[in-house]
Each structure stands twice: as C-alpha cells, then as structure tokens.
Design a protein around this motif. Structure first.
Motif, PDB file in Angstrom:
ATOM      1  N   VAL A  26      -6.555  -0.021   9.944  1.00 51.37           N
ATOM      2  CA  VAL A  26      -6.198  -0.661   8.672  1.00 51.37           C
ATOM      3  C   VAL A  26      -4.723  -1.056   8.672  1.00 51.37           C
ATOM      4  O   VAL A  26      -4.363  -2.131   8.186  1.00 51.37           O
ATOM      5  N   SER A  27      -3.863  -0.219   9.236  1.00 50.58           N
ATOM      6  CA  SER A  27      -2.437  -0.550   9.265  1.00 50.58           C
ATOM      7  C   SER A  27      -2.164  -1.772  10.148  1.00 50.58           C
ATOM      8  O   SER A  27      -1.236  -2.530   9.883  1.00 50.58           O
ATOM      9  N   GLU A  28      -2.990  -1.969  11.169  1.00 56.82           N
ATOM     10  CA  GLU A  28      -2.800  -3.095  12.086  1.00 56.82           C
ATOM     11  C   GLU A  28      -3.501  -4.371  11.633  1.00 56.82           C
ATOM     12  O   GLU A  28      -3.015  -5.467  11.872  1.00 56.82           O
ATOM     13  N   HIS A  29      -4.656  -4.241  10.943  1.00 58.17           N
ATOM     14  CA  HIS A  29      -5.474  -5.412  10.638  1.00 58.17           C
ATOM     15  C   HIS A  29      -5.830  -5.560   9.163  1.00 58.17           C
ATOM     16  O   HIS A  29      -6.501  -6.531   8.796  1.00 58.17           O
ATOM     17  N   GLY A  30      -5.471  -4.609   8.312  1.00 58.52           N
ATOM     18  CA  GLY A  30      -5.850  -4.646   6.903  1.00 58.52           C
ATOM     19  C   GLY A  30      -7.257  -4.111   6.698  1.00 58.52           C
ATOM     20  O   GLY A  30      -7.980  -3.817   7.656  1.00 58.52           O
ATOM     21  N   LEU A  31      -7.651  -3.976   5.435  1.00 61.20           N
ATOM     22  CA  LEU A  31      -8.986  -3.493   5.098  1.00 61.20           C
ATOM     23  C   LEU A  31      -9.999  -4.618   5.283  1.00 61.20           C
ATOM     24  O   LEU A  31      -9.861  -5.675   4.676  1.00 61.20           O
ATOM     25  N   PRO A  32     -11.025  -4.406   6.091  1.00 59.05           N
ATOM     26  CA  PRO A  32     -12.028  -5.459   6.277  1.00 59.05           C
ATOM     27  C   PRO A  32     -13.077  -5.437   5.161  1.00 59.05           C
ATOM     28  O   PRO A  32     -13.457  -4.374   4.666  1.00 59.05           O
ATOM     29  N   GLY A  33     -13.521  -6.614   4.766  1.00 52.41           N
ATOM     30  CA  GLY A  33     -14.624  -6.732   3.813  1.00 52.41           C
ATOM     31  C   GLY A  33     -14.417  -5.929   2.541  1.00 52.41           C
ATOM     32  O   GLY A  33     -13.354  -5.955   1.940  1.00 52.41           O
ATOM     33  N   ALA A  34     -15.449  -5.198   2.162  1.00 51.71           N
ATOM     34  CA  ALA A  34     -15.424  -4.417   0.924  1.00 51.71           C
ATOM     35  C   ALA A  34     -14.958  -2.980   1.137  1.00 51.71           C
ATOM     36  O   ALA A  34     -14.986  -2.173   0.213  1.00 51.71           O
ATOM     37  N   HIS A  35     -14.525  -2.646   2.347  1.00 54.58           N
ATOM     38  CA  HIS A  35     -14.087  -1.273   2.623  1.00 54.58           C
ATOM     39  C   HIS A  35     -12.936  -0.880   1.707  1.00 54.58           C
ATOM     40  O   HIS A  35     -12.043  -1.676   1.430  1.00 54.58           O
ATOM     41  N   HIS A  36     -12.977   0.346   1.238  1.00 48.62           N
ATOM     42  CA  HIS A  36     -11.881   0.958   0.492  1.00 48.62           C
ATOM     43  C   HIS A  36     -12.074   2.467   0.566  1.00 48.62           C
ATOM     44  O   HIS A  36     -13.164   2.945   0.879  1.00 48.62           O
ATOM     45  N   PHE A  37     -10.996   3.199   0.340  1.00 48.38           N
ATOM     46  CA  PHE A  37     -11.041   4.632   0.572  1.00 48.38           C
ATOM     47  C   PHE A  37     -10.595   5.413  -0.656  1.00 48.38           C
ATOM     48  O   PHE A  37      -9.648   5.032  -1.331  1.00 48.38           O
ATOM     49  N   PHE A  38     -11.279   6.517  -0.896  1.00 43.77           N
ATOM     50  CA  PHE A  38     -10.829   7.555  -1.830  1.00 43.77           C
ATOM     51  C   PHE A  38     -10.364   8.698  -0.938  1.00 43.77           C
ATOM     52  O   PHE A  38     -11.143   9.201  -0.132  1.00 43.77           O
ATOM     53  N   ILE A  39      -9.135   9.114  -1.089  1.00 46.21           N
ATOM     54  CA  ILE A  39      -8.608  10.214  -0.291  1.00 46.21           C
ATOM     55  C   ILE A  39      -8.076  11.271  -1.241  1.00 46.21           C
ATOM     56  O   ILE A  39      -7.140  11.022  -2.003  1.00 46.21           O
ATOM     57  N   THR A  40      -8.702  12.434  -1.226  1.00 45.07           N
ATOM     58  CA  THR A  40      -8.266  13.560  -2.049  1.00 45.07           C
ATOM     59  C   THR A  40      -7.491  14.507  -1.154  1.00 45.07           C
ATOM     60  O   THR A  40      -7.934  14.821  -0.049  1.00 45.07           O
ATOM     61  N   PHE A  41      -6.336  14.952  -1.641  1.00 47.70           N
ATOM     62  CA  PHE A  41      -5.500  15.836  -0.835  1.00 47.70           C
ATOM     63  C   PHE A  41      -4.854  16.900  -1.720  1.00 47.70           C
ATOM     64  O   PHE A  41      -4.763  16.760  -2.939  1.00 47.70           O
ATOM     65  N   ASP A  42      -4.418  17.972  -1.068  1.00 48.75           N
ATOM     66  CA  ASP A  42      -3.757  19.099  -1.721  1.00 48.75           C
ATOM     67  C   ASP A  42      -2.278  18.746  -1.884  1.00 48.75           C
ATOM     68  O   ASP A  42      -1.560  18.611  -0.896  1.00 48.75           O
ATOM     69  N   THR A  43      -1.840  18.582  -3.120  1.00 48.15           N
ATOM     70  CA  THR A  43      -0.451  18.188  -3.375  1.00 48.15           C
ATOM     71  C   THR A  43       0.536  19.300  -3.053  1.00 48.15           C
ATOM     72  O   THR A  43       1.730  19.051  -2.931  1.00 48.15           O
ATOM     73  N   ARG A  44       0.049  20.543  -2.903  1.00 47.28           N
ATOM     74  CA  ARG A  44       0.927  21.681  -2.591  1.00 47.28           C
ATOM     75  C   ARG A  44       1.059  21.929  -1.099  1.00 47.28           C
ATOM     76  O   ARG A  44       1.840  22.775  -0.681  1.00 47.28           O
ATOM     77  N   TYR A  45       0.291  21.212  -0.294  1.00 44.17           N
ATOM     78  CA  TYR A  45       0.273  21.453   1.143  1.00 44.17           C
ATOM     79  C   TYR A  45       1.651  21.163   1.738  1.00 44.17           C
ATOM     80  O   TYR A  45       2.292  20.171   1.376  1.00 44.17           O
TER      81      TYR A  45
END
Length: 156
Positions: A26-45
């Motif tokens: 994605v960093s090299e070519h962008g998001l293709p088509g309808a792809h998208h991401f939900f990323i949940t992470f621990d803010t205290r990590y």
C-alpha cells in the motif's frame, strides 16, 4: 531450551509479517480497488506514538481506518507510521506490529485477531472492532461481516 514448539507465537509472527507485506504494498502503490483496513491497537503498548489528546481519548485501545485519506505511510521492520485525519486535524501515529490487536479488510472479508493469554474467555470470540475513530465512522459500521481468524481455534 523448551522442548515444545510454540505454534501460537509462530502464527503471530507470520501474521504480523503478512500485515507488514500488505502495508508495504500500500505504501508503494496505494490502496487498490475497494480495499480498506480497520486496525485496532493497544494505545498503551511500548513504542506506540500518538498525540496526547488521542491517548487521553482512547486510553486502552483505538481503531483506525485506512481508506479515503491518509498520508506518510512508512513501513519498517517493527511497525508503521501514518498520518490520519481526526476531525480535520492531521495527526501522525506510529504503531508497532506487536501493538496490533486486529487487522481487518472488510472489502474481501479478511481479518486477523491477535489473542493474548490474559484475555478473558468471553473476549476470545472472533468479532470486528467496534468501529473506526475517523471520518468514515458511519460507513465502517456497516461492515460487520468479515471473518476474523482466532488463534485459539488452532490450540488444543
């Protein structure tokens, strides 16, 4: 040296490698088509970097959405940095891969969930994150049908 193979840790390492590969593309070519991401992470990590007002608002975990607008996506061996828009305010964030709890691409019904040994049994059921914390909140809440892989289903 342990005489057991820790398949759980090996799976987590492989799954984080998959996330790294996807984000690199994605960093090299962008998001293709309808792809998208939900990323949940621990803010205290340890190693998570985000604005103090975001950490105050989300003291335990946070879900971000990579979809319509993001910039400065940089992927390294330990995690990734990205700038996202929070109420018309661009904010840079750094997320170590080890801080990620879930990674979901609802456009293709794909998801990963990282289980920790101290989570309650009730939380072990596979589910999507509660929703994103950016401008795509309404659209994202409509996507609740992705399959999330739980490592506990492979444990005996």
């Amino acid at each position: 040296m342990s005489r057991d193979i820790n398949y759980g840790n090996l799976m987590h390492t492989a799954m984080r490698g998959l996330i790294k590969s996807v984000l690199t593309q994605v960093s090299e070519h962008g998001l293709p088509g309808a792809h998208h991401f939900f990323i949940t992470f621990d803010t205290r990590y340890p190693g998570v970097e985000l604005a103090e007002w975001l950490r105050d608002r989300y003291p335990g975990e946070m879900t971000i959405v990579m979809q319509h607008w993001f910039e400065n996506l940089n992927v390294d061996d330990d995690g990734f940095s990205i700038t996202l828009n929070f109420g018309d305010t661009p904010e840079p964030i750094y997320i170590p891969y080890s801080a990620i709890k879930t990674f979901v691409d609802p456009s293709v019904e794909f998801g990963l969930r990282f289980e920790s040994s101290d989570e309650d049994e009730e939380e072990d059921s596979a589910q999507l994150p509660g929703g994103p914390e950016d401008d795509d909140e309404e659209e994202a809440s409509a996507h609740h049908d992705a399959d999330v892989v739980s490592l506990d289903s492979f444990r005996k």
